[in-house]
Write an enzyme that holds these catalytic residues in place. Structure first.
Site, PDB file in Angstrom:
ATOM      1  N   HIS A 183      14.622  19.762   0.536  1.00 31.55           N
ATOM      2  CA  HIS A 183      14.469  21.103   0.123  1.00 31.55           C
ATOM      3  C   HIS A 183      13.992  21.550  -1.606  1.00 31.55           C
ATOM      4  O   HIS A 183      14.615  20.959  -1.917  1.00 31.55           O
ATOM      5  CB  HIS A 183      14.618  21.897   0.995  1.00 31.55           C
ATOM      6  CG  HIS A 183      14.512  21.599   2.942  1.00 31.55           C
ATOM      7  ND1 HIS A 183      13.742  22.249   3.085  1.00 31.55           N
ATOM      8  CD2 HIS A 183      15.768  21.100   3.725  1.00 31.55           C
ATOM      9  CE1 HIS A 183      13.758  22.112   3.849  1.00 31.55           C
ATOM     10  NE2 HIS A 183      14.685  21.713   4.571  1.00 31.55           N
ATOM     11  N   ASP A 237       9.129  25.752  -3.999  1.00 34.55           N
ATOM     12  CA  ASP A 237       7.830  25.381  -2.993  1.00 34.55           C
ATOM     13  C   ASP A 237       6.684  25.769  -3.466  1.00 34.55           C
ATOM     14  O   ASP A 237       5.624  26.098  -2.954  1.00 34.55           O
ATOM     15  CB  ASP A 237       8.679  26.581  -1.605  1.00 34.55           C
ATOM     16  CG  ASP A 237       9.825  25.383  -0.852  1.00 34.55           C
ATOM     17  OD1 ASP A 237       9.917  24.085  -0.483  1.00 34.55           O
ATOM     18  OD2 ASP A 237      10.653  25.888   0.036  1.00 34.55           O
TER      19      ASP A 237
END
Length: 378
Positions: free
Chosen positions: A130, A160
């Site tokens: 992540h 992200d």
């Protein structure tokens, strides 16, 4: 309509950076059709928009990609698209039959955008991860935090969204522009490790010049007392970033601290000056500091919560936040003088526009009905 009017993009549903890239393209006027899993489609579409704001601006088609005929629908959509976005682990799209080779064989001008954390190859490419892991590997996470304390993850902004989705959108635009002259598409491999590293190019440059040291000791990472946040009397915070001498002088004058004979860049004086400024700020509330510092060149802004930011006078004047379908959200950015960006529609529920979107993308009505009856679309 935005500057990307006429551009068509297929988005294979994912989370985080892929949807953010698709959102940006949709905000700028592209017709983006989102492929959601058929098993996520409800029998009845709720009256209110879906709450996931990253999905705004596009239509959703529910397709069972594991159905024998599912990949063929994606390939048919790719034939009429300028770009396609997927965020699977490396190799998954190929196993589904919708990888770059299959899509480019159907449409040689297609730009095939791939969003991953580690990239399509390399020792880590098959590992799960992540944002926090990707920015750890790029050096971003290790550079953020106060001296003597652990690194502080900056939510999932740097990996992200900044280094991931935004870089993918830029890469897609560059490749689609090039395809218009070459007639040839290509694969855009967007890695959040590489994208987040790119975001701190300036910091790597400062380090190369000997101007960046350990975490929390530098000019821009809370090391400098004149570039930090300070607590006010009411427990709220203000931000100060007076780097340039003239702005530093303004900040000193407005806050009323004693900085007589102090060299702004004398690091030996930084701890004492931090204490002086902290005591001064703590003596007044945030609203009182706004009255003193608003409109000045002290390089100041109040630290606002997510609830407060939309209501600030500057954000209201600029229309920084907009209400779409009952949800207050950040407006499209940047601004265009002639072809303004806009949010075309609220976030869709999975499969909400299956028949409508497929028809607009070239499927005849009978074919859509047949696909629905077979269960490949919903």
């Amino acid at each position: 309509m935005g500057p990307l009017k006429g551009i068509r993009v297929v988005e294979i549903a994912g989370i985080g950076p892929g949807p953010f890239a698709a959102m940006m393209l949709a905000d700028l006027g592209a017709d983006v059709v989102r492929i959601d899993r058929a098993d996520r489609v409800r029998d009845e579409v709720p009256d209110t928009p879906h709450p996931d704001l990253l999905n705004r601006g596009r239509r959703s088609v529910g397709i069972d990609l594991k159905h024998p005929d599912g990949p063929e629908i994606v390939l048919s959509l790719a034939e009429g698209a300028d770009g396609l976005i997927e965020g699977f682990r490396p190799g998954v799209a190929e196993r589904l039959g919708i990888g770059p080779d299959e899509c480019l064989a159907r449409n040689p001008k297609l730009v095939y955008g791939r969003m991953t954390g580690w990239g399509q190859d390399g020792p880590y490419s098959s590992m799960a991860g992540h944002d926090i892991n990707y920015i750890a590997l790029s050096g971003v996470l290790g550079a953020i935090g106060r001296e003597g304390e652990a690194p502080v993850p900056p939510m999932n902004v740097a990996g992200d969204f900044g280094g991931g989705g935004m870089l993918l959108a830029l890469g897609m635009l560059a490749a689609m522009l090039e395809a218009r002259t070459s007639g040839r598409g290509q694969v855009v491999d967007a890695s959040m490790v590489e994208g987040s590293a790119l975001l701190i190019t300036m910091i790597y440059g400062m380090r190369a010049m000997g101007a960046w040291g350990a975490r929390g000791t530098n000019l821009l990472d809370t090391g400098a007392w004149f570039y930090d946040v300070y607590e006010c009397a009411d427990g709220e915070y203000i931000s100060l970033g007076a780097l340039e001498p003239q702005f530093f002088a303004e900040m000193v004058a407005k806050t009323g601290i004693d900085a007589e004979g102090i060299d702004q860049n004398d690091r030996a004086a930084w701890p004492e000056m931090r204490t002086r400024l902290a005591e001064a700020v703590k003596a007044k509330t945030r609203d009182e500091w706004c009255e003193i510092l608003d409109g000045s060149d002290a390089c100041f802004a109040p630290v606002l919560s997510l609830a407060e930011a939309p209501g600030h006078p500057h954000n209201e004047a600029r229309g920084t936040f907009v209400d779409v379908g009952g949800a207050l959200q950040p407006a499209p950015a940047p601004r265009f003088s002639r072809t303004p960006a806009e949010i075309a529609r609220p976030s869709p529920h999975p499969g909400q526009h299956t028949a409508e979107a497929l028809a607009d993308w070239g499927f005849d009505a009978a074919a859509v009905v047949a696909l629905q009856e077979s269960g490949v679309v919903k």
